[in-house]
Design a protein around this motif. Sequence first.
Motif, PDB file in Angstrom:
ATOM      1  N   LEU A 223      44.465  21.535  39.033  1.00 24.38           N
ATOM      2  CA  LEU A 223      45.377  20.905  40.035  1.00 24.38           C
ATOM      3  C   LEU A 223      45.124  21.767  41.393  1.00 24.38           C
ATOM      4  O   LEU A 223      45.644  21.367  42.624  1.00 24.38           O
ATOM      5  N   GLN A 224      44.933  23.106  41.070  1.00 28.45           N
ATOM      6  CA  GLN A 224      44.853  24.078  41.996  1.00 28.45           C
ATOM      7  C   GLN A 224      43.723  24.365  42.754  1.00 28.45           C
ATOM      8  O   GLN A 224      42.450  24.240  42.211  1.00 28.45           O
ATOM      9  N   SER A 225      43.781  24.571  43.836  1.00 30.82           N
ATOM     10  CA  SER A 225      42.392  24.860  44.548  1.00 30.82           C
ATOM     11  C   SER A 225      41.749  26.203  44.202  1.00 30.82           C
ATOM     12  O   SER A 225      42.613  27.361  44.134  1.00 30.82           O
ATOM     13  N   THR A 226      40.444  26.230  44.159  1.00 33.59           N
ATOM     14  CA  THR A 226      39.697  27.378  43.702  1.00 33.59           C
ATOM     15  C   THR A 226      39.665  28.237  44.679  1.00 33.59           C
ATOM     16  O   THR A 226      39.572  29.585  44.602  1.00 33.59           O
ATOM     17  N   GLU A 227      39.842  27.746  46.119  1.00 39.19           N
ATOM     18  CA  GLU A 227      39.715  28.846  47.129  1.00 39.19           C
ATOM     19  C   GLU A 227      40.935  29.902  46.935  1.00 39.19           C
ATOM     20  O   GLU A 227      40.924  31.001  47.260  1.00 39.19           O
ATOM     21  N   ILE A 228      42.249  29.229  46.334  1.00 34.94           N
ATOM     22  CA  ILE A 228      43.463  30.020  46.392  1.00 34.94           C
ATOM     23  C   ILE A 228      43.136  31.319  45.437  1.00 34.94           C
ATOM     24  O   ILE A 228      43.420  32.206  45.457  1.00 34.94           O
ATOM     25  N   GLY A 229      42.257  30.952  44.299  1.00 35.48           N
ATOM     26  CA  GLY A 229      42.099  31.810  43.260  1.00 35.48           C
ATOM     27  C   GLY A 229      41.260  32.978  43.929  1.00 35.48           C
ATOM     28  O   GLY A 229      41.373  34.134  43.672  1.00 35.48           O
ATOM     29  N   GLU A 230      40.103  32.816  44.848  1.00 34.72           N
ATOM     30  CA  GLU A 230      39.269  33.786  45.299  1.00 34.72           C
ATOM     31  C   GLU A 230      40.136  34.592  46.333  1.00 34.72           C
ATOM     32  O   GLU A 230      39.920  35.819  46.290  1.00 34.72           O
ATOM     33  N   ILE A 231      41.103  33.914  47.100  1.00 38.39           N
ATOM     34  CA  ILE A 231      41.982  34.647  47.818  1.00 38.39           C
ATOM     35  C   ILE A 231      42.818  35.583  47.233  1.00 38.39           C
ATOM     36  O   ILE A 231      42.891  37.043  47.446  1.00 38.39           O
ATOM     37  N   LEU A 232      43.352  35.233  46.010  1.00 39.69           N
ATOM     38  CA  LEU A 232      44.139  36.240  45.188  1.00 39.69           C
ATOM     39  C   LEU A 232      43.534  37.314  44.621  1.00 39.69           C
ATOM     40  O   LEU A 232      43.728  38.423  44.495  1.00 39.69           O
ATOM     41  N   HIS A 233      42.054  36.926  44.031  1.00 38.78           N
ATOM     42  CA  HIS A 233      41.262  38.108  43.526  1.00 38.78           C
ATOM     43  C   HIS A 233      40.877  39.268  44.517  1.00 38.78           C
ATOM     44  O   HIS A 233      40.653  40.509  44.149  1.00 38.78           O
ATOM     45  N   LYS A 234      40.726  38.779  46.003  1.00 34.73           N
ATOM     46  CA  LYS A 234      40.320  39.564  46.757  1.00 34.73           C
ATOM     47  C   LYS A 234      41.529  40.492  47.356  1.00 34.73           C
ATOM     48  O   LYS A 234      41.509  41.719  47.761  1.00 34.73           O
ATOM     49  N   ALA A 235      42.777  40.106  46.938  1.00 38.39           N
ATOM     50  CA  ALA A 235      43.946  40.626  47.356  1.00 38.39           C
ATOM     51  C   ALA A 235      44.334  41.450  46.135  1.00 38.39           C
ATOM     52  O   ALA A 235      45.356  42.040  46.236  1.00 38.39           O
ATOM     53  N   LYS A 236      43.562  41.408  45.181  1.00 42.08           N
ATOM     54  CA  LYS A 236      43.716  42.514  43.982  1.00 42.08           C
ATOM     55  C   LYS A 236      45.212  41.763  43.234  1.00 42.08           C
ATOM     56  O   LYS A 236      45.798  42.715  42.476  1.00 42.08           O
ATOM     57  N   ALA A 237      45.269  40.341  43.181  1.00 47.85           N
ATOM     58  CA  ALA A 237      46.532  39.831  42.433  1.00 47.85           C
ATOM     59  C   ALA A 237      46.113  40.067  41.009  1.00 47.85           C
ATOM     60  O   ALA A 237      44.881  39.861  40.456  1.00 47.85           O
ATOM     61  N   LYS A 238      47.043  40.244  40.125  1.00 53.22           N
ATOM     62  CA  LYS A 238      47.131  40.470  38.712  1.00 53.22           C
ATOM     63  C   LYS A 238      47.885  39.559  37.940  1.00 53.22           C
ATOM     64  O   LYS A 238      48.853  39.083  38.520  1.00 53.22           O
ATOM     65  N   LYS A 239      47.717  39.168  36.739  1.00 48.88           N
ATOM     66  CA  LYS A 239      48.375  38.393  35.744  1.00 48.88           C
ATOM     67  C   LYS A 239      49.661  39.737  35.428  1.00 48.88           C
ATOM     68  O   LYS A 239      49.287  40.515  35.426  1.00 48.88           O
ATOM     69  N   ALA A 240      50.777  38.902  34.854  1.00 48.69           N
ATOM     70  CA  ALA A 240      51.807  39.836  34.626  1.00 48.69           C
ATOM     71  C   ALA A 240      51.411  40.725  33.336  1.00 48.69           C
ATOM     72  O   ALA A 240      51.973  41.690  33.383  1.00 48.69           O
ATOM     73  N   SER A 241      50.610  40.305  32.544  1.00 49.00           N
ATOM     74  CA  SER A 241      50.029  40.954  31.464  1.00 49.00           C
ATOM     75  C   SER A 241      49.325  42.274  31.640  1.00 49.00           C
ATOM     76  O   SER A 241      49.170  43.231  30.859  1.00 49.00           O
ATOM     77  N   ASP A 242      48.729  42.210  32.729  1.00 44.56           N
ATOM     78  CA  ASP A 242      47.880  43.185  33.109  1.00 44.56           C
ATOM     79  C   ASP A 242      48.493  44.386  33.893  1.00 44.56           C
ATOM     80  O   ASP A 242      47.874  45.311  34.456  1.00 44.56           O
ATOM     81  N   LEU A 243      49.888  44.148  34.445  1.00 40.78           N
ATOM     82  CA  LEU A 243      50.526  45.002  35.491  1.00 40.78           C
ATOM     83  C   LEU A 243      51.217  46.267  34.479  1.00 40.78           C
ATOM     84  O   LEU A 243      51.810  45.835  33.321  1.00 40.78           O
ATOM     85  N   THR A 244      51.516  47.135  35.136  1.00 42.90           N
ATOM     86  CA  THR A 244      52.385  48.367  34.425  1.00 42.90           C
ATOM     87  C   THR A 244      53.801  47.573  34.437  1.00 42.90           C
ATOM     88  O   THR A 244      54.158  46.923  35.410  1.00 42.90           O
ATOM     89  N   SER A 245      54.593  48.248  33.644  1.00 43.91           N
ATOM     90  CA  SER A 245      55.933  47.696  33.591  1.00 43.91           C
ATOM     91  C   SER A 245      56.663  47.909  34.973  1.00 43.91           C
ATOM     92  O   SER A 245      56.658  49.006  35.064  1.00 43.91           O
ATOM     93  N   ASN A 246      57.420  46.852  35.138  1.00 45.65           N
ATOM     94  CA  ASN A 246      58.237  47.311  36.352  1.00 45.65           C
ATOM     95  C   ASN A 246      59.344  48.105  36.266  1.00 45.65           C
ATOM     96  O   ASN A 246      59.848  47.990  35.044  1.00 45.65           O
ATOM     97  N   MET A 247      59.967  48.488  37.245  1.00 49.92           N
ATOM     98  CA  MET A 247      61.229  49.233  36.931  1.00 49.92           C
ATOM     99  C   MET A 247      62.447  48.498  37.761  1.00 49.92           C
ATOM    100  O   MET A 247      62.344  47.889  38.798  1.00 49.92           O
ATOM    101  N   THR A 248      63.480  48.557  37.022  1.00 49.30           N
ATOM    102  CA  THR A 248      64.604  47.897  37.553  1.00 49.30           C
ATOM    103  C   THR A 248      65.237  48.708  38.493  1.00 49.30           C
ATOM    104  O   THR A 248      65.022  49.887  38.597  1.00 49.30           O
ATOM    105  N   LEU A 249      66.197  48.166  39.222  1.00 54.68           N
ATOM    106  CA  LEU A 249      66.798  48.990  40.596  1.00 54.68           C
ATOM    107  C   LEU A 249      67.680  49.934  39.782  1.00 54.68           C
ATOM    108  O   LEU A 249      67.870  51.220  40.344  1.00 54.68           O
ATOM    109  N   GLY A 250      68.262  49.647  38.513  1.00 58.86           N
ATOM    110  CA  GLY A 250      69.145  50.787  37.858  1.00 58.86           C
ATOM    111  C   GLY A 250      68.306  52.069  37.424  1.00 58.86           C
ATOM    112  O   GLY A 250      68.790  53.212  37.871  1.00 58.86           O
ATOM    113  N   ASP A 251      66.883  51.765  37.126  1.00 60.34           N
ATOM    114  CA  ASP A 251      66.191  52.787  36.532  1.00 60.34           C
ATOM    115  C   ASP A 251      65.625  53.793  37.996  1.00 60.34           C
ATOM    116  O   ASP A 251      65.794  54.789  37.833  1.00 60.34           O
ATOM    117  N   TYR A 252      65.395  52.852  38.999  1.00 64.05           N
ATOM    118  CA  TYR A 252      65.117  53.564  40.346  1.00 64.05           C
ATOM    119  C   TYR A 252      66.169  54.677  40.624  1.00 64.05           C
ATOM    120  O   TYR A 252      65.908  55.701  41.046  1.00 64.05           O
TER     121      TYR A 252
END
Length: 453
Positions: A223-252
Amino acid sequence: MDEQLRMAAENGDVDALYIKLAQDPYLLDRIDHIPIVDTPLHVAAIAGKHHFAMEIANLKPSLAWKLNHVGLSPMHLALQHKCTKMVRGLITINSQLIRVKAKGMITPLHYLAQTEDPDLLAELLCACPSSIEDTTIHCETAAHVAIRNCSIRCFKVLLGWLRRVNKEDILNWKDEDGNTALHIAISTNQTEVVKLLVKHANVNVKNFNDLTAMDIFHLQGSLQSTEIGEILHKAKAKKASDLTSNMTLGDYLSKELTLIDKRDKYFGINIQNNPNDIRTVILVVAILIATATYQAGLSPPAGYWQDDYKPPANNGTTNNTHNSSLGDGQRQRRAGQMIMSPADLFYFLAVNGSAFYLSVWTILVIIIGLPFSRAVYTSTWLLLQAYYSSMTGTFPTQGSMALTVGRFLYITFTVISTCAAYMIPWRAFCKHQKLKRRVDTMRGSRVLTHPEN
């Protein structure tokens, strides 16, 4: 409401209004005491009688803030009935009316964001810039509302405004489900909006279901446009599983202050409505010191030799007499090099150079991260290079072994000081920005630098 007053509002009869007020001067005051009420302003807004509405708003400005029994203000009703003259008129009386929240905490700006009236939307933004920060009962900004309603023209107006007032981080604010503007644009398959957003928003923010923009794209499947996927890849967007764990505001907030945090704390950069007097004073003093030491480096106390001199192999009395007026007849020299004796020269350059580099370092620490700081940073780097070239080009190159060793040590000191003055603030700022991007908050990373009073 008094029936005669209602009739006057529906007909826009200003004369009838004043006749009624002459009979009962406290009529509007009694209406104002009722928390939720249909005021003459509401009636005039529905009837499109903007002149009558302006008279009422002038006589009793507080009535313009009232909500009726369905939770709408006069400004909202004027927008619904396309009475733009009344909207513009009320803004001239009090621009803060743009921030009045109707049912669902919807402001006039939110209402316009879902329509196709970008010109009036732009007028409201200019009249009340702070209205861009208002959110609905669903924690949606005007950008959320515009994208959810596929109002691309209004979104472009909002984006242009955010870029001009340096508030692009609002694009990273989350709604009640943790979705940013980019999440919504991808879930509604709006290619043009995604293309605009990836240039200014964080493409790797996760919503409350731990889904990034890339995750939502893959979940949409065919259902999704393939052009959006290309835009995200160029912007270096990642899946959540590929990201370093985020920090909470309390941790910061539990971490030690970074160099940039300490700067912001002591110079009052984060405090709204603060004149930043301390920062201004320190910046002015640092600039004065940098200017004075730079000029002193270019014009040392004893000046420069005007000619070349190399003592002959048999250095007799004649040569000594001839050169005694120059201060050191036995010293080899070249035109354009400093005249000062080695001991005085080392002392002068060490003290002057330290003062210069410390003042430059202070300037860079204060300005980094501020608007146009990159241009100033680049020009400062070129200034440091010019200072280095000037000092090494005029430092005596011929003479005793001590002078040769001193020249080597000074060049080493200059190179290290130049790199330290430039790189320490830059690395500290980059590290600080990277740390902030890891912090997952409802209102983006700006909440870390612009807390509300």
